[in-house]
Design a protein around this motif. Structure first.
Motif, PDB file in Angstrom:
ATOM      1  N   ARG B 305       0.856  -1.189   0.000  1.00  0.00           N
ATOM      2  CA  ARG B 305       0.000   0.000   0.000  1.00  0.00           C
ATOM      3  C   ARG B 305       0.895   1.243   0.000  1.00  0.00           C
ATOM      4  O   ARG B 305       1.808   1.352   0.823  1.00  0.00           O
ATOM      5  CB  ARG B 305      -0.877  -0.031   1.258  1.00  0.00           C
ATOM      6  CG  ARG B 305      -2.061   0.888   1.180  1.00  0.00           C
ATOM      7  CD  ARG B 305      -3.046   0.511   2.245  1.00  0.00           C
ATOM      8  NE  ARG B 305      -3.783  -0.707   1.899  1.00  0.00           N
ATOM      9  CZ  ARG B 305      -4.805  -0.742   1.032  1.00  0.00           C
ATOM     10  NH1 ARG B 305      -5.199   0.369   0.427  1.00  0.00           N
ATOM     11  NH2 ARG B 305      -5.429  -1.862   0.785  1.00  0.00           N
ATOM     12  N   PRO B 306       0.673   2.167  -0.926  1.00  0.00           N
ATOM     13  CA  PRO B 306       1.545   3.355  -0.968  1.00  0.00           C
ATOM     14  C   PRO B 306       1.363   4.224   0.280  1.00  0.00           C
ATOM     15  O   PRO B 306       0.234   4.399   0.757  1.00  0.00           O
ATOM     16  CB  PRO B 306       1.073   4.080  -2.239  1.00  0.00           C
ATOM     17  CG  PRO B 306      -0.267   3.539  -2.526  1.00  0.00           C
ATOM     18  CD  PRO B 306      -0.320   2.154  -1.983  1.00  0.00           C
ATOM     19  N   LYS B 307       2.480   4.727   0.779  1.00  0.00           N
ATOM     20  CA  LYS B 307       2.424   5.562   1.993  1.00  0.00           C
ATOM     21  C   LYS B 307       2.083   6.997   1.620  1.00  0.00           C
ATOM     22  O   LYS B 307       2.443   7.463   0.532  1.00  0.00           O
ATOM     23  CB  LYS B 307       3.775   5.518   2.694  1.00  0.00           C
ATOM     24  CG  LYS B 307       3.965   4.256   3.510  1.00  0.00           C
ATOM     25  CD  LYS B 307       5.391   4.198   4.017  1.00  0.00           C
ATOM     26  CE  LYS B 307       5.748   2.796   4.445  1.00  0.00           C
ATOM     27  NZ  LYS B 307       7.201   2.662   4.645  1.00  0.00           N
ATOM     28  N   LYS B 308       1.421   7.645   2.531  1.00  0.00           N
ATOM     29  CA  LYS B 308       1.103   9.062   2.303  1.00  0.00           C
ATOM     30  C   LYS B 308       2.369   9.867   2.510  1.00  0.00           C
ATOM     31  O   LYS B 308       3.058   9.700   3.518  1.00  0.00           O
ATOM     32  CB  LYS B 308       0.028   9.511   3.294  1.00  0.00           C
ATOM     33  CG  LYS B 308      -1.305   9.779   2.621  1.00  0.00           C
ATOM     34  CD  LYS B 308      -2.281  10.296   3.632  1.00  0.00           C
ATOM     35  CE  LYS B 308      -3.688  10.185   3.068  1.00  0.00           C
ATOM     36  NZ  LYS B 308      -4.679  10.527   4.084  1.00  0.00           N
ATOM     37  N   SER B 309       2.647  10.681   1.539  1.00  0.00           N
ATOM     38  CA  SER B 309       3.852  11.488   1.706  1.00  0.00           C
ATOM     39  C   SER B 309       3.434  12.922   2.005  1.00  0.00           C
ATOM     40  O   SER B 309       2.574  13.481   1.347  1.00  0.00           O
ATOM     41  CB  SER B 309       4.710  11.422   0.447  1.00  0.00           C
ATOM     42  OG  SER B 309       3.938  11.855  -0.646  1.00  0.00           O
TER      43      SER B 309
END
Lengths: 186, 310
Positions: B305-309
């Protein structure tokens, strides 16, 4: 147990083949066998019907069928196919005949392209079985003689009817002559 | 006479029961979710994940069922006519599909590096894992097998595994690739470095849709004596085979240049196209479904799952 070789795709032959190849015994060994097959195959493509020993005819039959089926599959533009044809057919003109005559002839065939007949052996002579190998659809009259005495054939039907008619006429004549004799005796 | 009749009837009943069961298994294949055993795929870097996700083409999926013959050669029967039996072949295929529904057998070729885990009652953890390069695939039907080779403690080790052996717990393809030859038996006479593979090697992920890479590695053989007459085998994966003049002469004499033209030899070694079509039409949809579930599993495993940047 072996795995089937999957590099080549081949069409199914429409007659039963022997499980093992024949060696076609000769003094040169396997190359001699190949030469024998090349010669017979070329002759078959030239004359379309040849008479020879059964063993060699049966062996060549498979090669002839495979060569025609490969020619139908691949066509004359394929280099490998041309190589194959040049290898098996010794005389160049019959390579042309293969692609120009046999491929169109056999394209829509659902049966085998060749036919193998058992032929009577020569007497007195060599005790090897003989055979006639032919390409189907050749211009010669059929080798197989149908039973000339079969009563379903038209000429036999006509003959038997004619015979019947003739007999009926004869009977009529006899009857009439007997009647006349009776009349005269009375 | 009567007894014989009864016997044959009983045999027929048992056979038909088996067939019905295997058919049931086949039917249930489509509905079942994946039951793959392997779950030890490491998490790759994010870049490669996005690459994987972009390409939705399935490598295992081919429009033509005939293309299956490279991936699943064991589904084709032995071409020897005396071994052919259409009913046995059909039953075997059903059994193979049943086994494939229980264990994930990945796509692999000669030259691929595999890890095989088998049940072993004498091993400490009751299971045994072996990693090696596949040097040969042979046999067909349920008896299909492959040989893995590795060098352990400077000692060449080869293990022959049967593909449908029920004691096999897991088969992982660590590196999917082909080599230049159909058999790599010459690795037995090659230096050890060519068949040494680490047991904790991590699986390499190839993006979906790409063709199977061919490794054109050429090995140099160790000096003689050899196990086989490699100079006669026309090997593409061996650099230069130097033998003495006598052996060279003999190799030249043993050449069979007409063999590649021998149409009937080629025919007797293979299964005709019509029969292949029939066979693969029978198993294609099931194999295809299995392939899809495997691809899904792989994607689930590799997706992060892509992390919030920010």
């Amino acid at each position: 147990m072996n795995q089937a070789n999957v590099t080549h795709l081949v069409s199914k032959l429409k007659f039963n083949i022997r499980p093992t190849p024949r060696r076609l015994k000769n003094k040169d060994g396997p190359p001699g066998r190949v030469l024998k097959i090349q010669k017979t195959l070329t002759a078959l493509f030239e004359y379309e019907r040849i008479e020879l020993f059964y063993n060699r005819a049966d062996e060549v039959r498979g090669y002839a069928e495979r060569l025609i089926s490969e020619a139908i599959r691949r066509g004359p533009e394929d280099h490998e196919m041309m190589d194959l044809a040049n290898f098996w057919i010794i005389r160049k003109e019959f390579v042309h005949k293969l692609f120009k005559v046999y491929v169109p002839r056999y394209q829509d065939y659902s049966i085998a392209y060749t036919k193998l007949h058992k032929a009577p052996r020569l007497y007195p002579g060599i005790y090897y079985k003989r055979a006639v190998l032919e390409l189907r659809g050749n211009p010669y009259p059929s080798i197989e003689q149908r039973n000339a005495h079969s009563n379903v054939l038209l000429h036999n039907l006509l003959l038997s009817e004619a015979r019947k008619e003739y007999r009926m006429e004869k009977y009529k004549e006899i009857a009439e002559s007997m009647n006349e004799r009776e009349v005269t005796s009375q | 006479m009567h007894g014989a009749l009864k016997m044959s009837a009983a045999v027929g009943r048992v056979l038909s029961q088996q067939m019905r069961q295997s058919l049931k298994v086949l039917k249930s294949l489509a509905g079942k979710k994946n039951r793959c055993f392997s779950a030890s795929v490491p998490i790759p870097k994010e870049g490669s994940v996005s690459n994987n996700e972009q390409k939705s083409v399935n490598r295992g999926k081919s429009a033509d069922p005939l293309e299956c013959r490279f991936m699943y050669p064991e589904f084709l029967p032995d071409p020897k006519p005396e071994y052919r039996n259409s009913l046995r072949e059909k039953l075997e295929r059903a059994d193979m599909m049943a086994r494939r529904s229980k264990i994930d057998i990945p796509e692999f070729y000669v030259g691929s590096i595999l890890a095989v885990t088998v049940s072993d009652p004498h091993a400490p953890g009751k299971s045994n894992r072996f990693v090696g390069i596949c040097i040969k695939r042979s046999g067909c039907g349920l008896r299909a097998n492959f040989i893995l080779r590795n060098v352990v403690d400077n000692q060449g080790v080869e293990v022959l595994y049967e593909l449908y052996d029920p004691t096999i717990q897991k088969i992982d393809c660590l590196r999917l690739e082909k080599r230049l030859d159909n058999e790599l038996l010459y690795l037995r006479d090659a230096p050890e470095e060519y068949s040494t593979f680490s047991f904790d090697m991590e699986p390499e992920i190839i993006p979906e849709g790409t063709p199977v890479p061919v490794n054109d590695l050429k090995v140099t053989l160790k000096p003689q004596p050899w196990l086989e007459k490699w100079e006669r085998k026309d090997l593409k994966g061996v650099r230069d085979i130097v033998v003495n003049q006598k052996r060279e002469m003999k190799a030249k004499a043993a050449l069979k240049p007409w063999e590649k033209y021998d149409l009937m030899k080629i025919y007797r070694e293979t299964i005709p196209e019509e029969e292949q079509k029939e066979i693969f039409a029978e198993v294609y949809s099931d194999l295809h479904n299995l392939e899809i579930t495997r691809q899904k599993m792989k994607r689930q495993r590799t997706f992060i799952r892509p992390k919030k940047s920010g």
